[in-house]
Write an enzyme that holds these catalytic residues in place. Sequence first.
Site, PDB file in Angstrom:
ATOM      1  N   ASP A 143       2.718 -12.700   6.273  1.00  0.00           N
ATOM      2  CA  ASP A 143       3.849 -12.729   7.210  1.00  0.00           C
ATOM      3  C   ASP A 143       3.408 -12.860   8.667  1.00  0.00           C
ATOM      4  O   ASP A 143       4.258 -12.984   9.553  1.00  0.00           O
ATOM      5  CB  ASP A 143       4.680 -11.443   7.081  1.00  0.00           C
ATOM      6  CG  ASP A 143       5.564 -11.443   5.840  1.00  0.00           C
ATOM      7  OD1 ASP A 143       5.785 -12.517   5.254  1.00  0.00           O
ATOM      8  OD2 ASP A 143       6.044 -10.348   5.479  1.00  0.00           O
ATOM      9  N   LYS A 158      10.996  -8.277  11.438  1.00  0.00           N
ATOM     10  CA  LYS A 158      11.191  -9.515  10.677  1.00  0.00           C
ATOM     11  C   LYS A 158      12.202  -9.273   9.572  1.00  0.00           C
ATOM     12  O   LYS A 158      12.164  -8.233   8.908  1.00  0.00           O
ATOM     13  CB  LYS A 158       9.854  -9.943  10.071  1.00  0.00           C
ATOM     14  CG  LYS A 158       9.942 -11.027   9.022  1.00  0.00           C
ATOM     15  CD  LYS A 158       9.093 -10.734   7.783  1.00  0.00           C
ATOM     16  CE  LYS A 158       9.608  -9.613   6.933  1.00  0.00           C
ATOM     17  NZ  LYS A 158       9.046  -9.539   5.560  1.00  0.00           N
TER      18      LYS A 158
HETATM   19  O1  C5P Z   1      -0.627 -11.237   2.583  1.00  0.00           O
HETATM   20  P1  C5P Z   1      -0.437  -9.770   2.547  1.00  0.00           P
HETATM   21  O2  C5P Z   1      -1.752  -9.015   2.619  1.00  0.00           O
HETATM   22  O3  C5P Z   1       0.548  -9.256   3.542  1.00  0.00           O
HETATM   23  O4  C5P Z   1       0.203  -9.454   1.134  1.00  0.00           O
HETATM   24  C1  C5P Z   1       0.188  -8.161   0.560  1.00  0.00           C
HETATM   25  C2  C5P Z   1       0.293  -8.300  -0.948  1.00  0.00           C
HETATM   26  O5  C5P Z   1       1.582  -8.801  -1.304  1.00  0.00           O
HETATM   27  C3  C5P Z   1      -0.671  -9.278  -1.551  1.00  0.00           C
HETATM   28  O6  C5P Z   1      -1.885  -8.667  -1.865  1.00  0.00           O
HETATM   29  C4  C5P Z   1       0.045  -9.728  -2.810  1.00  0.00           C
HETATM   30  O7  C5P Z   1      -0.119  -8.773  -3.828  1.00  0.00           O
HETATM   31  C5  C5P Z   1       1.486  -9.694  -2.386  1.00  0.00           C
HETATM   32  N1  C5P Z   1       1.997 -11.019  -1.967  1.00  0.00           N
HETATM   33  C6  C5P Z   1       2.222 -11.973  -2.946  1.00  0.00           C
HETATM   34  N2  C5P Z   1       2.708 -13.197  -2.585  1.00  0.00           N
HETATM   35  C7  C5P Z   1       2.993 -13.487  -1.306  1.00  0.00           C
HETATM   36  C8  C5P Z   1       2.787 -12.516  -0.289  1.00  0.00           C
HETATM   37  C9  C5P Z   1       2.278 -11.286  -0.658  1.00  0.00           C
HETATM   38  O8  C5P Z   1       1.980 -11.732  -4.124  1.00  0.00           O
HETATM   39  N3  C5P Z   1       3.496 -14.685  -0.993  1.00  0.00           N
END
Ligand code: C5P
Length: 266
Positions: free
Chosen positions: A133, A9
Amino acid sequence: MIVEIAKAKLNLALHVRARRSDGYHELETLFAFVADGDIVTVAPADADSFALAGPFAAVLGGEGDNLVTRAARGFREAFGGGAHAITLDKRLPVASGIGGGSADAAATLRALGRLHGVSLDALFPLADALGSDVPACLYGVTAIGRGRGEQLEPVPGLPGVPVLLVNPGVAVSTAEVFRRWDGVDRGPLPADPAAGRNDLEPPARAIAPVIGDVLDALAAQPGAGLVRMSGSGATCFALFDSDASRDAAADALSARGWWMLASNLS
Ligand code: C5P
């Protein structure tokens, strides 16, 4: 047996608009996908198994809990389908801003969906629960992502455009990069991604200054157009005007010892 490519990605642009009260950040991003990535295979089996292979298998650390096994467990709980033998050929660097685990989870869901007749739309809630994602990776098409990245609006892509991905071998934590974002909203995504930004680049560079070296090296290559970091880094990419100039850039950078993937947008 079903084979799914967990395409790398890219965020052609990534604008962070606001910090939310739930710990996430409000984004506007343009997702695009590369023709190559990790490879997930899924086959019905008498008992569940998971095997890792590929150049980054060791980095992923064992064969226990990961986004692939969590995706398979989520699928079983929602749709049944029995036991599966799953393999992950881990070719993309881990924690590197190009989907990685998210693409693997999405590919696992797609493969299970194909085996058991479950549509992508029906898989969306599972993808959404696995990570910000994962929904974008589930559909794997060029799209604007809003919210935490899960609100998707497909847009025309740039299929076939030559791309070189370069990772300097430093894993950066997504949560840590978002934490270091300065909180300044620099405005919405423009129609032309080249006129946009990756707002996570300054905080990522503060953690891993070598990202600046990668961006400079890519920008200096003949034929390079858009040069940017993807996601929370540290992988950077350049779009090229021809496969030949992309390959020449890969040759020119090969002595740096960085991981590279020469491919095309899908
Ligand atoms: O959603 P995911 O577990 O992949 O995201 C990992 C971390 O990235 C989240 O815990 C958060 O701290 C950060 N994040 C964020 N805002 C987003 C996506 C991810 O703050 N839109």
